[in-house]
Motif scaffolding. Structure first.
Motif: not given
Ligand SMILES: [Zn+2]
Length: 256
Positions: A30, A32, A40-41, A159, A164
């Protein structure tokens, strides 16, 4: 090295019977914001999960890269599945493990939108006495480390902010567009679509113009390494307990 996808069935026949705990990384693909990659996640979750891959008593499973992210759909490149699909898919992956003798697992999560689903997955597998699954998001394992290494950053995980961003600077610096940090930090808008007491928003596009919430500028690879090590050590400790626990003690109690 017990990363399942890198082994062969012949080799797995030797080490999988000794594996006590499966580690299932899950994240999302998704947006970022302008500076951070779409991975990233799931990359953060995978990095932490693979941090304990040298243990002989774990099997690190392939990463689930797409999650519950419909609230990011206004931004280019975001992918998502429904909660039902995500829950069925992870549940069935975990249901395939007892055939190989593995009845305990940790879902190492990297995406806030997955949290509710992962809790329901663990609960259902417990009630059905299929497996004992610990839902665990990697940012739960970092303790006081963010305050020590990123004192300017107030939002954990946020986020695409410093938290992150630091992790990905450590895990895959080549994917971070540092030249866009300024744009990322200053292009978020006022963070509120409607006046209070109306909800702040339902989708990310309601409360941020450029898709981020936070400030990536303080992030460094060294801070990311410290966050990684803290999370990895917490996961290692969790798995110490889970590996030693008898399956019988992880089943629902008898009726009183
Ligand atoms: Zn994230």
């Amino acid at each position: 090295m017990p990363i399942l996808e890198e082994t062969t069935t012949v080799d797995a026949s030797e080490w999988l019977p000794d594996a006590e705990v499966a580690i299932l990384p899950a994240g999302s693909t998704e947006q970022h914001g302008p500076a951070m990659p779409l991975c990233t996640d799931f990359m953060a979750a995978e990095t932490v999960a693979r941090g304990i891959a040298d243990r002989a008593d774990v099997a690190v499973l392939p990463t689930v890269p797409v999650g519950v992210s419909a609230h990011h759909r206004h931004f280019h490149g975001s992918l998502w599945v429904s909660e039902d699909t995500f829950e069925s898919y992870l549940t069935e992956i975990l249901e395939s493990l007892p055939d190989h003798g593995v009845e305990k697992a940790v879902i190492v999560n990297g995406h806030g939108g997955n949290v509710g689903s992962i809790g329901r997955i663990a609960n259902e597998l417990y009630r059905s006495e299929t497996a004992f699954v610990v839902p665990w998001s990697w940012w739960e394992g970092v303790g006081d480390t963010p305050g020590e290494v990123l004192p300017e950053s107030t939002s954990v995980p946020g986020h695409a902010g410093a938290f992150e961003t630091a992790m990905i600077l450590y895990a895959a610096a080549e994917l971070v567009r540092t030249e866009r940090f300024e744009e990322a930090a200053t292009g978020q808008g006022d963070g509120r679509r409607w006046p209070e007491p109306a909800p702040r928003g339902y989708d990310f596009a309601d409360w941020t113009d450029n898709g981020i919430h936070g400030d990536p500028r303080p992030a460094t690879a060294a801070a990311g390494e410290a966050l990684f090590e803290a999370a990895r050590d917490s996961l290692d400790e969790l798995v110490d307990w889970l590996a030693a626990e008898s399956v019988d003690n992880l089943r629902p109690r008898e009726h009183k």
